[in-house]
Design an enzyme around this catalytic site. Sequence first.
Site, PDB file in Angstrom:
ATOM      1  N   LYS A 129      29.718  26.350  -2.193  1.00 15.44           N
ATOM      2  CA  LYS A 129      29.829  26.396  -0.728  1.00 15.44           C
ATOM      3  C   LYS A 129      30.712  27.601  -0.408  1.00 15.44           C
ATOM      4  O   LYS A 129      31.944  27.490  -0.361  1.00 15.44           O
ATOM      5  CB  LYS A 129      30.426  25.077  -0.227  1.00 15.44           C
ATOM      6  CG  LYS A 129      30.353  24.908   1.275  1.00 15.44           C
ATOM      7  CD  LYS A 129      30.661  23.466   1.677  1.00 15.44           C
ATOM      8  CE  LYS A 129      30.911  23.332   3.152  1.00 15.44           C
ATOM      9  NZ  LYS A 129      29.761  23.662   3.993  1.00 15.44           N
TER      10      LYS A 129
HETATM   11  N1  PMP Z   1      23.859  21.818   3.172  1.00 11.83           N
HETATM   12  C1  PMP Z   1      24.611  22.792   3.713  1.00 11.83           C
HETATM   13  C2  PMP Z   1      24.092  24.179   3.725  1.00 11.83           C
HETATM   14  C3  PMP Z   1      25.868  22.498   4.248  1.00 11.83           C
HETATM   15  O1  PMP Z   1      26.614  23.456   4.788  1.00 11.83           O
HETATM   16  C4  PMP Z   1      26.333  21.166   4.232  1.00 11.83           C
HETATM   17  C5  PMP Z   1      27.680  20.824   4.817  1.00 11.83           C
HETATM   18  N2  PMP Z   1      28.681  20.928   3.856  1.00 11.83           N
HETATM   19  C6  PMP Z   1      25.509  20.178   3.667  1.00 11.83           C
HETATM   20  C7  PMP Z   1      24.272  20.539   3.143  1.00 11.83           C
HETATM   21  C8  PMP Z   1      25.944  18.740   3.593  1.00 11.83           C
HETATM   22  O2  PMP Z   1      26.989  18.601   2.673  1.00 11.83           O
HETATM   23  P1  PMP Z   1      28.086  17.458   2.858  1.00 11.83           P
HETATM   24  O3  PMP Z   1      27.357  16.194   2.972  1.00 11.83           O
HETATM   25  O4  PMP Z   1      28.897  17.547   1.622  1.00 11.83           O
HETATM   26  O5  PMP Z   1      28.841  17.779   4.091  1.00 11.83           O
END
Ligand code: PMP
Length: 317
Positions: free
Chosen positions: A157
């Site tokens: 991320k």
């Molecule tokens: N995909 C992307 C591109 C994201 O930015 C996020 C947010 N973090 C998610 C999926 C969902 O991840 P999470 O459930 O860990 O927030």
Amino acid sequence: MPTEKPKFVWMNGALVESEKANVPILSHALHYGTGVFEGIRAYKTRQGISVFRLKEHMRRLLDSAHAYMMPIPYTESELCEATTTLLAKNGMNDSTYIRPIAFKAEAGISLDFRKVPVWVAIVALPFDKYFEKEGGLNVCVSSWRRIGEPSLLSLAKASGHYINSAIARVEAAENGYDEALLLNQRGFVAEGTGENVFIVKNGVIYTPPLSAGILEGITRDSVCTLALDDGLKLQERDILRGELYRCDEAFFAGTAVGVSPIVSIDKRVVGEGHLGPVTRRIRDLYSKVVSGDDERYSHWLTSVRPAAAYSKVRGAK
Ligand code: PMP
């Protein structure tokens, strides 16, 4: 989205007043996107606020940093402790969005960041809803493809990745949609701009696998666990664009959006055009878990004790 400014932020090992937490204009990350971050939420529970899957988020932050060779000089437990301390210090007592970020700070213009220090900050903001709209989202398939391997590490991320999400989100908004769905380089469904996607067909839940180049969402993992524990059928596999147009239900899952139903995709109504039974079930289970009303998953919650319980808070200037 979060609005007000918090009083304190945690920066490089200490609690500092927000106004004093400044970043140099020549920060490498500002110019080149060399940062990694997280989005975490704390929810109101009967025992005060609790952070949802804090350890897993901090682990992903450390993994993202490791993958991009910008090691964070704090351990997972130090980052977790810093977060709960910060929430207590700011007196957060309602729904909160937490944004940890580790980034390459002061530098010249060289791309070689090996000697550039990594700064780490954690910001907590009161959380408001992510999507303005109630009652289901109208979504489009983006003209932009989701970035990923072999050019970038889709599992990390990273700050720089988000220009891809941002351009897709802006395009969707310009065209009157609430959110975009991105296909991957192979043409299969990947995810939303900041959330993972699920579809339901004939009682089976489908979601793209990690090999689709998605972020390994922590909400995605929670949804899969809750669905399987609840006896629902779930399969991770590549999803064709055409399957989006004939599914019975579809929903997004992510920290900011929780479980959000999708009611149309590219102007095709999804199912009955409103919250379907499987999405409702998952959404209800999820909201019980995050509010601490389901004992089975209490290990996913880290409660924030009052400020006096944190020695570092008492000592903080
Ligand atoms: N995909 C992307 C591109 C994201 O930015 C996020 C947010 N973090 C998610 C999926 C969902 O991840 P999470 O459930 O860990 O927030």
